[in-house]
Design a protein around this motif. Structure first.
Motif, PDB file in Angstrom:
ATOM      1  N   HIS A   1       2.048   3.913  -4.996  1.00  0.00           N
ATOM      2  CA  HIS A   1       3.596   3.453  -6.397  1.00  0.00           C
ATOM      3  C   HIS A   1       4.270   5.102  -6.561  1.00  0.00           C
ATOM      4  O   HIS A   1       5.283   4.965  -6.515  1.00  0.00           O
TER       5      HIS A   1
ATOM      6  N   ASN B   1       4.581   3.450  -0.036  1.00  0.00           N
ATOM      7  CA  ASN B   1       4.613   2.360  -1.483  1.00  0.00           C
ATOM      8  C   ASN B   1       4.203   0.052  -1.316  1.00  0.00           C
ATOM      9  O   ASN B   1       4.635   0.179  -0.894  1.00  0.00           O
TER      10      ASN B   1
ATOM     11  N   THR C   1       8.657   3.134  -6.874  1.00  0.00           N
ATOM     12  CA  THR C   1       8.550   1.970  -6.918  1.00  0.00           C
ATOM     13  C   THR C   1      10.036   1.214  -7.721  1.00  0.00           C
ATOM     14  O   THR C   1      10.702   0.512  -7.042  1.00  0.00           O
TER      15      THR C   1
END
Ligand code: ZN
Length: 318
Positions: free
Chosen positions: A130, A144, A175
């Motif tokens: 993340h 990610n 994110t």
């Protein structure tokens, strides 16, 4: 006719040790080994449909990452680099395969749950994802993973609205940045503040067409179950209800646990079970139960194993 549902999918890596971050690094192979051992010892592994993560297609990575980032990571790892960013994100010869598996496992789980082959899924893979930005490895993250899965759902599978719930104790800067302009992906984060990486203030709510589809709920150090669960119930769940997702993805970090060495938040194991159960209820009422969870952080092996057992136990009972 839709295929019969097969229960909870458990996606693991063939060899969790090959992404070797070196001596003393908190994001170490033993994390996934401890999770696998606990899921086996508790009988949960046997209650899941087990599958080994495949390598992610490069096209899936490039849906959220710059082509040059994907190439730079491969070139760096293959040339023997031991550090992929300014210091946190370590690598070894096996890290390229591991990074592809962590993202590929996320996509596979999303596909299986979207197709209703599985009710829900947990992906126990590393490196985590993340913090990874479009063009940058960061905070132990190369690609990610949750963003790769969300983009696959929206762009390939036609999911109209995807919710990402991130309860890792650190804010998922990568994110958020990847979807802050995209109204199709709702990013909601509970995290400690102040703490690395320093993003995730309440006023960060998305921009342009994506305004209102980012929700940050920073919590002070030493907050415990009552405070986190209040924010979860009073703010996060109602916002998700309004968004009306077709599938819920979870950036499931377990480093908000009281025993975690990287933060000062004081959750107990049962808070992770409660958050999981409440999200499953929301998924049942809004998106036919579709929920995919990906391992992010969690650095005390015992607390991590306890918390994952509670989390996956709730998925299996759903
Ligand atoms: Zn974290």
């Amino acid at each position: 006719m839709a295929p019969a549902r097969m229960g909870t999918g458990l996606v693991t890596q063939a060899d969790p040790t090959r992404h070797d971050t070196g001596p003393g690094h908190p994001e170490r192979p033993e994390r996934v080994t401890a999770v696998q051992e606990r899921l086996r010892a508790s009988g949960l592994t046997q209650s899941c449909v087990r599958i080994t993560a495949p390598a992610c297609a490069i096209a899936d990575l490039e849906r959220v990452h710059a082509v040059r980032h994907v190439r730079a990571m491969q070139a760096a790892i293959e040339s023997g680099a031991r550090v992929l960013d300014e210091g946190d994100t370590r690598a070894s010869a096996g890290s390229w395969a591991a990074a592809l598996e962590a993202a590929g496992g996320a996509v596979l789980a999303a596909r299986k749950v979207w197709a209703k082959e599985w009710s829900n899924a947990f992906v126990a893979a590393r490196p985590p994802g993340h913090h990874a930005e479009r063009d940058e490895a960061m905070g132990f993250c190369v690609f990610n993973n949750v963003a790769v899965a969300a983009a696959h759902l929206v762009e390939v599978l036609g999911a109209e609205r995807v919710a990402i719930v991130d309860w890792d104790v650190h804010h998922g800067n990568g994110t958020q940045h990847l979807f802050e302009r995209d109204p199709r992906v709702f990013y909601a984060s509970l995290h400690q503040s102040p703490l690395y990486p320093g993003t995730g203030a309440r006023h960060e709510r998305g921009t342009g067409e994506g305004e209102g589809t980012t929700l940050n709920l920073p919590q002070p150090p030493h907050a415990g179950d009552a405070q986190w669960l209040r924010a979860f119930e009073d703010e996060l769940l109602p916002a998700l209800e309004d968004f009306d997702p077709r599938i819920v993805l979870v950036s499931a970090g377990f480093d908000a646990h009281a025993d975690d060495p990287l933060a000062q938040t004081e959750l107990t194991t049962s808070a992770f079970a409660t958050m999981t159960e409440r999200l499953l209820e929301l998924a049942r009422s809004r998106c036919e139960g579709r929920l995919v969870s990906l391992l992010e952080g969690g650095y005390d092996l015992r607390a991590l194993a306890d918390s994952v057992e509670a989390h996956v136990g709730a998925l299996v009972r759903a």
